[in-house]
Design a protein around this motif. Structure first.
Motif, PDB file in Angstrom:
ATOM      1  N   ARG A  42      40.430  34.525  47.725  1.00  0.00           N
ATOM      2  CA  ARG A  42      40.191  33.485  47.026  1.00  0.00           C
ATOM      3  C   ARG A  42      39.459  33.101  46.033  1.00  0.00           C
ATOM      4  O   ARG A  42      39.652  32.530  45.160  1.00  0.00           O
ATOM      5  N   TYR A  43      38.265  33.933  45.802  1.00  0.00           N
ATOM      6  CA  TYR A  43      37.681  34.063  44.583  1.00  0.00           C
ATOM      7  C   TYR A  43      38.407  34.159  43.481  1.00  0.00           C
ATOM      8  O   TYR A  43      38.454  33.655  42.332  1.00  0.00           O
ATOM      9  N   ASP A  93      41.128  32.083  42.372  1.00  0.00           N
ATOM     10  CA  ASP A  93      40.211  30.802  41.510  1.00  0.00           C
ATOM     11  C   ASP A  93      39.877  31.335  40.260  1.00  0.00           C
ATOM     12  O   ASP A  93      39.978  30.248  39.079  1.00  0.00           O
ATOM     13  N   ASN A  94      39.750  32.426  40.059  1.00  0.00           N
ATOM     14  CA  ASN A  94      38.854  32.800  38.881  1.00  0.00           C
ATOM     15  C   ASN A  94      39.517  34.014  37.825  1.00  0.00           C
ATOM     16  O   ASN A  94      38.999  34.344  36.827  1.00  0.00           O
ATOM     17  N   LYS A 103      46.096  34.687  39.607  1.00  0.00           N
ATOM     18  CA  LYS A 103      46.442  33.241  39.923  1.00  0.00           C
ATOM     19  C   LYS A 103      47.808  33.094  39.743  1.00  0.00           C
ATOM     20  O   LYS A 103      48.782  32.817  40.585  1.00  0.00           O
TER      21      LYS A 103
END
Length: 326
Positions: free
Chosen positions: A22-23, A26-27, A32
């Motif tokens: 998830r990190y 997002d980053n 992504k």
């Protein structure tokens, strides 16, 4: 985020993997876009098998890097100047150093207890090698005056090994260079007297320099030449910050923050059962600032918490550390 080097259980690993996924969604912009392209809802990813694995080729054409960090250090894959080489940007080299140390300590022993020699000519001749960084770091931790590298000066290496025959020595060697060294020893009637004090760790990589052979054939030649029952191996790559080790028989083990999954070579979201051959996916939680979920072009199979590397998928690009077929 939990320190990955404190992972002890499968529950710990799953929780850390999902948090890392998830990190990075997002980053890490490239990751992504990849997940979105697959039309995967990150909120629905609740198991390792549901995590999308980024094709390793993406490191050749994109900067895979956390948007919150900067990076001056990078590692680059080996290959010819005509090849499009992978580049892995490293935001926090302390993570790599801790991964190197803890993996080596878990499978081999404390680096401080060994003299380290490197027979890695093809890597020494190129810049930005993660393998050379790793061996350099182990040498620094060892701090033995005898530590050092050798290119093609086989006579000097043999003499030093003979002088160190009663001391604990690790010789890291690329496959073709180890074979060249044994050819020199045979042509000069030089034999080893090391008993159990010399540990050979081959790092793969024939690099077109020797006739292709299976990994088992290579290990047999090295065992006979170095007069040892076991040849150790190290499995890693430019795009990883962790290492798996084989303590013989071409069977590898991962440190607690790294896992191997074997996918169906035709269907990337279908995973093979234990003992069946497929393509290797790697989870490397040390890659917190790049991508921890990588779909390689290596073939392999798992046996419980161990795995075997069997070669490469047909037509995939040649990579520096994976030219041996078994």
């Amino acid at each position: 985020m939990k320190n990955i080097f404190d992972i002890k259980t499968e529950h710990d690993f799953l929780a850390a993997s999902l948090m890392t996924f998830r990190y990075q969604y997002d980053n890490v912009e490239v990751y992504k876009k990849f997940v979105d392209y697959l039309k995967i809802n990150p909120e629905e990813v609740d198991s390792l098998a549901k995590i999308p694995f980024l094709p390793i080729e993406m490191f050749k054409n994109h900067q895979i890097l956390d948007k919150n960090v900067t990076s001056d250090l990078y590692f680059q894959s080996s290959g010819t100047t005509q090849m499009n080489l992978s580049k892995h940007h490293i935001a926090d080299e302390n993570i790599y150093q801790e991964s190197i140390y803890k993996s080596f300590e878990q499978f081999i022993g404390k680096p401080e207890d060994f003299i380290f020699l490197g027979l890695l000519p093809s890597y020494l001749e190129k810049q930005h090698s993660s393998l050379i960084y790793m061996v350099d770091f182990l040498m620094q931790k060892s701090a033995k005056p005898e530590n050092g590298y050798f290119l093609y000066n086989h006579e000097d290496l043999f003499k030093l090994l003979d002088e160190l025959k009663d001391k604990k020595v690790i010789l890291f060697g690329v496959s073709f260079a180890l074979l060249d060294f044994l050819d020199y020893c045979n042509s000069n009637s030089s034999t080893f007297q090391h008993s159990n004090t010399l540990t050979i760790i081959e790092t793969g990589g024939m690099k077109g320099r020797k006739e292709e052979m299976t990994k088992d054939e290579l290990l047999k030649i090295l065992q006979e030449g170095f007069k040892t029952d076991k040849i150790y191996s190290e499995y890693s790559m430019t795009e990883l910050l962790s290492q798996a080790y084989s303590l013989g028989e071409n069977i590898y083990q991962c440190p607690n923050w790294m896992r191997i999954l074997v996918r169906n070579a035709e269907d990337p979201f279908n995973y093979e059962q234990e003992g069946r051959t497929g393509a290797i996916n790697i989870i490397d939680l040390a890659n917190i600032h790049s991508c921890s979920f990588i779909a390689t072009q290596d073939l392999g199979k798992t046996f419980g918490d161990q795995f075997q590397v069997l070669g490469r998928i047909d037509h995939s690009d040649i990579r520096g550390c994976s030219l041996l077929v078994s």
